[in-house]
Motif scaffolding. Sequence first.
Motif, PDB file in Angstrom:
ATOM      1  N   LEU A  50       0.818  -1.213   0.000  1.00  0.00           N
ATOM      2  CA  LEU A  50       0.000   0.000   0.000  1.00  0.00           C
ATOM      3  C   LEU A  50       0.854   1.266   0.000  1.00  0.00           C
ATOM      4  N   VAL A  51       1.925   1.263   0.773  1.00  0.00           N
ATOM      5  CA  VAL A  51       2.821   2.422   0.803  1.00  0.00           C
ATOM      6  C   VAL A  51       3.485   2.607  -0.562  1.00  0.00           C
ATOM      7  N   ALA A  52       3.929   1.527  -1.184  1.00  0.00           N
ATOM      8  CA  ALA A  52       4.546   1.621  -2.511  1.00  0.00           C
ATOM      9  C   ALA A  52       3.539   2.131  -3.543  1.00  0.00           C
ATOM     10  N   ALA A  53       2.311   1.645  -3.493  1.00  0.00           N
ATOM     11  CA  ALA A  53       1.286   2.104  -4.438  1.00  0.00           C
ATOM     12  C   ALA A  53       0.991   3.589  -4.236  1.00  0.00           C
ATOM     13  N   TRP A  54       0.893   4.028  -2.993  1.00  0.00           N
ATOM     14  CA  TRP A  54       0.636   5.441  -2.713  1.00  0.00           C
ATOM     15  C   TRP A  54       1.776   6.309  -3.233  1.00  0.00           C
ATOM     16  N   ARG A  55       3.013   5.885  -2.982  1.00  0.00           N
ATOM     17  CA  ARG A  55       4.167   6.678  -3.406  1.00  0.00           C
ATOM     18  C   ARG A  55       4.270   6.746  -4.933  1.00  0.00           C
ATOM     19  N   LEU A  56       4.028   5.633  -5.609  1.00  0.00           N
ATOM     20  CA  LEU A  56       4.085   5.640  -7.071  1.00  0.00           C
ATOM     21  C   LEU A  56       2.963   6.477  -7.667  1.00  0.00           C
ATOM     22  N   THR A  57       1.803   6.487  -7.028  1.00  0.00           N
ATOM     23  CA  THR A  57       0.710   7.339  -7.494  1.00  0.00           C
ATOM     24  C   THR A  57       1.073   8.808  -7.323  1.00  0.00           C
ATOM     25  N   GLU A  58       1.740   9.129  -6.229  1.00  0.00           N
ATOM     26  CA  GLU A  58       2.189  10.510  -6.023  1.00  0.00           C
ATOM     27  C   GLU A  58       3.194  10.921  -7.098  1.00  0.00           C
ATOM     28  N   LEU A  59       4.099  10.022  -7.457  1.00  0.00           N
ATOM     29  CA  LEU A  59       5.136  10.359  -8.434  1.00  0.00           C
ATOM     30  C   LEU A  59       4.632  10.356  -9.871  1.00  0.00           C
ATOM     31  N   TYR A  60       3.854   9.325 -10.234  1.00  0.00           N
ATOM     32  CA  TYR A  60       3.507   9.126 -11.629  1.00  0.00           C
ATOM     33  C   TYR A  60       2.010   9.118 -11.910  1.00  0.00           C
ATOM     34  N   GLY A  61       1.210   9.420 -10.924  1.00  0.00           N
ATOM     35  CA  GLY A  61      -0.237   9.343 -11.087  1.00  0.00           C
ATOM     36  C   GLY A  61      -0.808  10.501 -11.880  1.00  0.00           C
ATOM     37  N   GLN A  62      -2.105  10.583 -11.899  1.00  0.00           N
ATOM     38  CA  GLN A  62      -2.810  11.619 -12.645  1.00  0.00           C
ATOM     39  C   GLN A  62      -2.414  13.000 -12.124  1.00  0.00           C
ATOM     40  N   THR A  63      -1.981  13.835 -13.039  1.00  0.00           N
ATOM     41  CA  THR A  63      -1.626  15.198 -12.667  1.00  0.00           C
ATOM     42  C   THR A  63      -2.846  16.100 -12.875  1.00  0.00           C
ATOM     43  N   GLU A  64      -2.692  17.351 -12.547  1.00  0.00           N
ATOM     44  CA  GLU A  64      -3.792  18.284 -12.710  1.00  0.00           C
ATOM     45  C   GLU A  64      -3.914  18.754 -14.154  1.00  0.00           C
ATOM     46  N   VAL A  65      -2.908  18.481 -14.970  1.00  0.00           N
ATOM     47  CA  VAL A  65      -2.928  18.879 -16.371  1.00  0.00           C
ATOM     48  C   VAL A  65      -2.997  17.617 -17.221  1.00  0.00           C
TER      49      VAL A  65
END
Length: 147
Positions: A50-65
Amino acid sequence: MTEMQTTDGRAPVTADVTFPDGRYGRRREPQRRRPAVTAALTIGVVLAGLVAAWRLTELYGQTEVSERLRGFDDSVPGQVTVEFEVYKPAGAGAVCAVRSRDLAGAEIGYAEVEIPADDATRVVMSYPLAVEGVPNTGEVLRCWQTD
């Protein structure tokens, strides 16, 4: 009383066979189960995932643009007109990487297009990209928000 016989005439082997002492090595006792250790390891692995998924979403997830290619026109020699939409927060600017490739897949044109900061959340852009060769595609690689 009759004894059971197998088809070849031998008496069947029963489950209570005892082996001679010392002939086959020491007989091991059944291992104790440790459900607490298993549960702790399982919880640890799930939490690490879960921590790895959260961190990867923060780095490479949906951006605001985000961007969407609407089309491209390669009818003019030496240029490709790339038309695309950009979705961004109101009041924020963005930069989009636009490129063109030839039939072999080699990049023959690249530019970073600035979208000015304004109150619009959806901007339609048409950018004439200069190319060196015969274009096959016009693409928007990605867009990102400027500070």
